[in-house]
Design an enzyme around this catalytic site. Sequence first.
Site, PDB file in Angstrom:
ATOM      1  N   ASP A  52       0.863  -1.187  -0.074  1.00 56.37           N
ATOM      2  CA  ASP A  52      -0.054  -0.031  -0.025  1.00 56.37           C
ATOM      3  C   ASP A  52       0.697   1.345  -0.063  1.00 56.37           C
ATOM      4  O   ASP A  52       0.346   2.505  -0.137  1.00 56.37           O
ATOM      5  CB  ASP A  52      -0.931  -0.040   1.081  1.00 56.37           C
ATOM      6  N   SER A  53       2.434   1.177   0.001  1.00 53.42           N
ATOM      7  CA  SER A  53       3.138   2.267  -0.304  1.00 53.42           C
ATOM      8  C   SER A  53       2.992   2.760  -1.672  1.00 53.42           C
ATOM      9  O   SER A  53       3.088   3.818  -2.058  1.00 53.42           O
ATOM     10  CB  SER A  53       4.635   1.716  -0.171  1.00 53.42           C
ATOM     11  N   ASP A  91      -1.705  -6.482  -0.278  1.00 53.04           N
ATOM     12  CA  ASP A  91      -1.407  -5.669   0.945  1.00 53.04           C
ATOM     13  C   ASP A  91      -2.985  -5.034   1.211  1.00 53.04           C
ATOM     14  O   ASP A  91      -3.454  -4.414   0.634  1.00 53.04           O
ATOM     15  CB  ASP A  91      -0.726  -4.531   0.831  1.00 53.04           C
ATOM     16  N   LYS A 121      -0.834  -9.656   3.025  1.00 48.19           N
ATOM     17  CA  LYS A 121      -0.055  -8.868   4.277  1.00 48.19           C
ATOM     18  C   LYS A 121      -1.065  -8.004   4.914  1.00 48.19           C
ATOM     19  O   LYS A 121      -1.838  -7.158   4.342  1.00 48.19           O
ATOM     20  CB  LYS A 121       1.063  -8.282   3.823  1.00 48.19           C
ATOM     21  N   GLU A 123      -1.052  -5.219   8.734  1.00 51.29           N
ATOM     22  CA  GLU A 123      -0.302  -4.677   9.656  1.00 51.29           C
ATOM     23  C   GLU A 123      -0.664  -4.953  10.986  1.00 51.29           C
ATOM     24  O   GLU A 123      -1.865  -4.800  11.512  1.00 51.29           O
ATOM     25  CB  GLU A 123      -0.212  -3.054   9.164  1.00 51.29           C
ATOM     26  N   GLU A 190       9.584  -3.957  10.099  1.00 45.76           N
ATOM     27  CA  GLU A 190      10.214  -2.833   9.468  1.00 45.76           C
ATOM     28  C   GLU A 190      10.722  -1.840  10.305  1.00 45.76           C
ATOM     29  O   GLU A 190       9.992  -1.759  11.715  1.00 45.76           O
ATOM     30  CB  GLU A 190       8.964  -2.020   8.699  1.00 45.76           C
TER      31      GLU A 190
HETATM   32  O1  KIV Z   1       3.524  -1.282   1.624  1.00 47.94           O
HETATM   33  C1  KIV Z   1       4.727  -1.470   1.574  1.00 47.94           C
HETATM   34  O2  KIV Z   1       5.483  -1.242   0.369  1.00 47.94           O
HETATM   35  C2  KIV Z   1       5.279  -2.562   2.463  1.00 47.94           C
HETATM   36  C3  KIV Z   1       6.820  -2.730   2.525  1.00 47.94           C
HETATM   37  C4  KIV Z   1       7.400  -1.458   3.132  1.00 47.94           C
HETATM   38  C5  KIV Z   1       7.061  -3.822   3.433  1.00 47.94           C
HETATM   39  O3  KIV Z   1       4.391  -2.553   3.582  1.00 47.94           O
END
Ligand code: KIV
Length: 288
Positions: A52-53, A91, A121, A123, A190
């Site tokens: 989600d970056s 994500d 993934k 958080e 992280e």
């Molecule tokens: O969203 C993302 O790119 C991430 C990575 C930094 C692990 O969670």
Amino acid sequence: MTPLGNASGVASIPQLAALHERGEPIVMLTAYDYPSARIAEAGGVDVLLVGDSAAMTVLGYASTREISIDELLMLTRAVRRAVRKVPVIGDLSYGTYESSDELAVATARRFVTEAGCAAVKLEGAGEMLPRIRAIVAAGIPVIGHVGLLPQSVLTPDGYRARGRDVEQALSIITDAQALEAAGCAALVVEAVPADVTAVITERARIPVIGIGAGSATGGQVLVFNDLLGFTEGHVPRFVKRYASAHTDLVAAVRAWATDVRARRFPAGEQAYGIPVDVLAGLREALKK
Ligand code: KIV
């Protein structure tokens, strides 16, 4: 690329589990679209994360909280279309999994069925543990994420390392263990001091994949745009740049613009031609 359950009932990603069993570091990179995924796979990465970056690196939002699930799914599908072998991890975006197990499972399923993800993934630990158990019970492998949790960062100065005092370090180590016990197939750590990551890795049986977490891990992940120098301005301490894409691409665009203005582009080799007799016929026709 279907998620598989293993004998212990933990949904795993077979490619990563195999690397981990052989003691080989897992190379994970983010990708956000068709060209970045093609580059990453050709570069030999083991797994792609459509993080989600993307909110900040690709869509220009101020935080990862702002990307919608539909935006993220659209990018994830583009990545999935690009890859041949490499598994893709989705994500779960902010607000799409936290409030109930049902919502978490439904969102995770969308990443599998609509975007072909091999795992998702999310958080955090604590209240997220039941969500993780529910997603794993639905047969979808989950990657946990501890340390700096970008979805919880509300101001630009919030992107600091976590676990630099005893209390916070202990809490991150405990969270990592709880995520493994909840059935996570792997863990992203992280922005955590290397010595704290080393404790997490020593105690974990699942792969621990670090970003800004030192070298005592079972693998590393970086953001595509950081690795290749697409980003301008501040670069996190843990990034090593392997290319200067922004600088090089700006120079390329500038060179093209200069050539257009100087009428050097297009040259003969960039133009289509027609046979001489066709051209002669055309000229005759134009006279009529
Ligand atoms: O969203 C993302 O790119 C991430 C990575 C930094 C692990 O969670």
